[in-house]
Design an enzyme around this catalytic site. Structure first.
Site, mmCIF file in Angstrom:
data_model
loop_
_atom_site.group_PDB
_atom_site.id
_atom_site.type_symbol
_atom_site.label_atom_id
_atom_site.label_comp_id
_atom_site.label_asym_id
_atom_site.label_seq_id
_atom_site.Cartn_x
_atom_site.Cartn_y
_atom_site.Cartn_z
ATOM 1 N N GLU A 146 0.821 -1.246 -0.076
ATOM 2 C CA GLU A 146 -0.016 -0.052 0.155
ATOM 3 C C GLU A 146 0.909 1.209 0.138
ATOM 4 O O GLU A 146 0.491 2.209 -0.677
ATOM 5 C CB GLU A 146 -1.007 -0.070 1.300
ATOM 6 C CG GLU A 146 -2.037 -1.165 1.051
ATOM 7 C CD GLU A 146 -2.550 -1.521 -0.106
ATOM 8 O OE1 GLU A 146 -2.929 -0.153 -0.877
ATOM 9 O OE2 GLU A 146 -3.302 -2.694 -0.494
ATOM 10 N N GLU A 173 -0.156 -0.430 -9.786
ATOM 11 C CA GLU A 173 0.321 -1.803 -9.442
ATOM 12 C C GLU A 173 1.808 -2.038 -9.572
ATOM 13 O O GLU A 173 2.329 -2.736 -8.833
ATOM 14 C CB GLU A 173 -0.474 -2.886 -9.804
ATOM 15 C CG GLU A 173 -0.541 -4.113 -9.224
ATOM 16 C CD GLU A 173 -1.274 -4.202 -7.779
ATOM 17 O OE1 GLU A 173 -1.841 -3.184 -7.571
ATOM 18 O OE2 GLU A 173 -1.312 -5.123 -7.123
#
Ligand code: ZN
Length: 489
Positions: A255, A284
């Site tokens: 994260e 990502e």
């Protein structure tokens, strides 16, 4: 005022409202009292209506017609706004409303079906969601492939055909690598108990070490880790598991990768379409390179081993070398979100092929479970034992998120390319990582990827950072080298 200035002033307010809507979601997952659920649903609905009305405001069309781009920033802003406006305008209001209603209903039906291991009870809802998304895709796509219209929401410019070519090259080498690894003895797992407060303290140390700034962020606990917000307010969540501290540490680092991207965008783009990560795939790539190529490297795990010994004492792993193997342990399993670096992409490839066939009309919803189970057995070598370990495990399709899955693997492919370029630019990187210092790596990523936000297209973002078009080769080479060394293949 010029048309461009007026358009950007209007857009800025839309961006601000959209950040507020996002913060409502963050609050719901971290702070909101449970009894507030029905009221929060109305609050979300009200924000969604306001945002939708602004996105189809006819003045946008007039401004776009009159606006002129004075520089490449303006040109990129106009490109984003035009794309969103034209896309939203193509979807009839009736269809948009029906999609919102059906997916929120389908989500609940899916959750119950998964809890009860009852695929049949979910299929009629899934059929409705697929039908509506196909209708939407056809409205947007015109004569082009409807799947591409859905994919474009998450990864602008990508096509199902190009991803399919890339993924077909990944699959056989991943299947072979997986089989070879699982023929070898498994590394020792962690043992012992891991104090929650100590897990949270070390995870915060990791977050800060990887460049996450608390003056523009915060870390809270949530059931599912996520990052939210952009610009000056980017928050992350984490979770703890008493027997598996890696869950906390590596989801935090993941994260932080997403959040560092949002925090790293040039503040000149704040509250404009350029002030957000450019695509799910590029997003990502940041979370994955932080988590895997850096966080699960031999050098960095050597440092982490010492940190964990200090925090938790003995946890049954003899030395740094054994710990590196433990961190990168590959074992049988059914669940995508729990999968290691080698098997993760096989899970994604399976979903990509099935959802593409569903949207194309080549696979019937009623045949989905059988197709899933056949494909799983072919790639993993054993059968799915129950639907919650198979076709019912992921939330995405119930929410109508077709075209989302492939961005996970695309992110890994991008991360593979970025890692090669990073290592070339910072040849002594391992010396830093062995001291837990990731600043040169994260500095390179900020300079070459993150600062641009939406200024460049997704493919240009990666191509200009790495000096070549995205390609699956570097990811495969990296995985084969790393796991051959760990497992002595
Ligand atoms: Zn992610």
């Amino acid at each position: 005022m010029t048309a461009y200035t007026e358009l950007m002033a209007f857009q800025r307010e839309t961006e601000a409202l959209s950040q507020i809507a996002g913060r409502l979601g963050w609050d719901q997952e971290t702070m909101m009292p449970e009894g507030a659920t029905p009221q929060r649903a109305e609050e979300h609905g009200a924000m969604a209506n306001i945002l939708h009305a602004r996105r189809i405001d006819p003045r946008i069309g007039e401004w776009l017609e009159a606006a002129e781009a004075a520089d490449d920033v303006a040109a990129a802003n106009l490109r984003h706004i035009r794309r969103d406006y034209e896309r939203t305008a193509k979807v009839p209001a009736r269809l948009a409303a029906e999609l919102a209603k059906t997916t929120s209903l389908a989500h609940r039906v899916w959750a119950r079906a998964r809890a009860e291991e009852d695929v049949a009870s979910f299929l009629p809802m899934l059929q409705k969601v697929v039908d509506l998304r196909r209708e939407e895709a056809s409205a947007v796509a015109g004569d082009t492939d409807p799947y591409d219209a859905l994919l474009d929401d998450y990864e602008p410019g990508a096509t199902g055909a190009s991803l399919s070519a890339m993924f077909s090259a990944l699959r056989p080498r991943l299947v072979n690598l997986r089989a070879a690894i699982l023929d070898r003895p498994a590394p020792t797992p962690l043992s012992g108990a891991f104090d929650e407060a100590a897990q949270l303290a070390l995870s915060q140390k990791l977050a800060l070490g990887f460049g996450y700034g608390l003056e523009n962020g915060r870390i809270d606990k949530a059931v599912h880790p996520f990052s939210s917000g952009s610009g000056l307010d980017v928050r992350i969540t984490t979770r703890t598991n008493p027997v598996d501290p890696f869950n906390c540490f590596y989801s935090t680092i993941h994260e932080v990768g997403h959040a560092a991207y949002e925090q790293g965008i040039d503040h000149a783009h704040l509250l404009t379409p350029l002030g957000r990560g450019v695509s799910m795939g590029v997003h990502e790539s940041q979370s994955r390179i932080y988590e895997n190529q850096l966080g699960r490297s031999r050098a960095f795990t050597g440092w982490l081993y010492g940190q964990m010994r200090d925090a938790f004492g003995d946890f049954g792993i003899a030395d740094e070398e054994a710990f590196f193997a433990t961190v990168n342990r590959v074992s049988d399993g059914f669940i995508r979100t729990e999968a290691d670096e080698v098997q993760y992409n096989l899970h994604v490839l399976l979903r990509f092929d099935l959802e593409r066939a569903l949207i194309a009309g080549d696979l019937a919803v009623n045949d989905l479970e059988a197709a899933w189970n056949d494909r799983f057995a072919a790639d993993f070598g054993y059968g799915v034992d129950k639907p919650s370990n198979g076709v019912l495990q992921d939330v995405h399709w119930s929410e109508g998120l077709f075209g989302y899955f492939p961005t996970y693997t695309l992110g890994n492919v991008y991360a593979g390319c970025l890692h090669v370029a990073l290592r070339a630019a910072v040849p002594m990187l391992d010396d830093d990582l062995a001291r837990g210092d990731t600043s040169k790596a994260t500095g390179w990523l900020r300079e070459n990827v993150q600062q641009f936000g939406g200024l460049r297209t997704p493919v240009d973002t990666i191509t200009l950072a790495t000096g070549g078009a995205p390609h699956e080769g570097p990811l495969l080479d990296y995985l084969e080298q790393k796991f051959s060394a760990i497992y002595r293949l």
